[in-house]
Design an enzyme around this catalytic site. Structure first.
Site, PDB file in Angstrom:
ATOM      1  CG  HIS A  33       1.137 -78.273  24.639  1.00 10.95           C
ATOM      2  ND1 HIS A  33       2.384 -77.298  24.558  1.00 10.95           N
ATOM      3  CD2 HIS A  33       1.667 -79.280  24.127  1.00 10.95           C
ATOM      4  CE1 HIS A  33       3.122 -77.719  23.836  1.00 10.95           C
ATOM      5  NE2 HIS A  33       3.058 -79.077  23.820  1.00 10.95           N
ATOM      6  CG  ASP A  34       3.553 -81.360  26.342  1.00 13.29           C
ATOM      7  OD1 ASP A  34       2.436 -81.856  25.754  1.00 13.29           O
ATOM      8  OD2 ASP A  34       4.408 -80.863  25.688  1.00 13.29           O
ATOM      9  CG  ASP A  54       2.936 -80.340  20.142  1.00 16.37           C
ATOM     10  OD1 ASP A  54       3.926 -80.154  20.657  1.00 16.37           O
ATOM     11  OD2 ASP A  54       2.213 -81.642  20.302  1.00 16.37           O
ATOM     12  CD  GLU A  77       0.580 -86.142  26.621  1.00 19.07           C
ATOM     13  OE1 GLU A  77      -0.627 -85.424  25.993  1.00 19.07           O
ATOM     14  OE2 GLU A  77       1.720 -86.444  25.677  1.00 19.07           O
ATOM     15  CG  ASP A  78       4.445 -85.118  28.880  1.00 25.39           C
ATOM     16  OD1 ASP A  78       4.257 -86.119  28.809  1.00 25.39           O
ATOM     17  OD2 ASP A  78       4.745 -84.340  27.999  1.00 25.39           O
ATOM     18  CG  HIS A  98       7.843 -78.719  23.410  1.00 22.92           C
ATOM     19  ND1 HIS A  98       7.913 -79.203  21.868  1.00 22.92           N
ATOM     20  CD2 HIS A  98       6.670 -79.260  23.731  1.00 22.92           C
ATOM     21  CE1 HIS A  98       6.583 -79.297  21.606  1.00 22.92           C
ATOM     22  NE2 HIS A  98       6.001 -79.802  22.791  1.00 22.92           N
TER      23      HIS A  98
HETATM   24 ZN    ZN Z   1       4.207 -80.938  22.880  1.00 25.53          ZN
END
Ligand code: ZN
Length: 195
Positions: free
Chosen positions: A68-69, A129, A72-73, A42
């Site tokens: 980018h994630d 995204d 957050e993840d 992704h």
């Molecule tokens: Zn994303």
């Protein structure tokens, strides 16, 4: 033999290091789609769209797209990103990071509200995204997603993207095309019969 362009190699090295870092952080994660592809696909696709469709050459944007994630993840901390990739990349990543403490609906609403106030770099990442997510939902939908749920996602993504316009015409057009294709496909899919 001609000398290699060192600044170019240096840039490729930083970008590859970001990919290596993100791959390690996301190593146990899969995408929600029916194919459950490795999560790292992704962010790589997001960064690739930005470079190859958006024609963006700013390395910090590409690095932030790859990362980018991660906050957050995964367990990634802002300190790690600063140390390895610098303040500029971190700041962009933070701009596109949702506060997971908040309920999902609130987070989604915040994305719509915050979009117009994001930096150009963050807007570019949001655009790419949402393109990738829409294409994934269209081509390999997560199991159990009804037509309504897909529709809702498309509408919400369109609202977020409306706040990100004016920064990259190529990506904006690409989003519009992806959304149109996804809506067409959804409209032409016969409703599932659960009887
Ligand atoms: Zn994303």
């Amino acid at each position: 033999m001609t000398e290699p362009n060192m600044s170019c190699l240096f840039d490729a090295g930083r970008l590859l290091r970001a990919i290596e870092f993100a791959a390690e952080k996301h190593r146990d994660q899969r995408r929600k789609g029916s194919e459950a592809s490795p999560y790292i696909n992704h962010p790589i696709r997001v960064a690739s769209l930005i470079a190859n469709v958006g024609k963006v050459e700013d390395l910090n944007v590409l690095i932030a797209a790859v990362l980018h994630d991660t906050i957050e993840d995964t367990q990634t901390t802002p300190e790690e990103l600063v140390r390895l990739f610098g303040t500029t990349a971190l700041e962009v990543v933070l701009e596109v990071t949702d506060d997971k403490v908040l309920p999902k609906q609130v987070r989604k609403q915040r994305q719509v509200e915050h979009a117009p106030h994001l930096s150009t770099s963050a807007k570019v990442i949001k655009l790419a995204d949402k393109i990738v997510n829409i294409q994934d939902i269209c081509n390999q939908p997560p199991s159990g997603w009804t037509a309504e749920r897909k529709q809702e996602y498309f509408d919400w993504a369109a609202n977020v993207v409306d706040g990100c316009r004016g920064v990259n015409t190529r990506l904006e057009n690409h989003f519009d095309q992806a959304l149109m294709d996804a809506r067409k496909k959804l409209a032409s899919t016969p409703p599932q019969d659960f009887s």
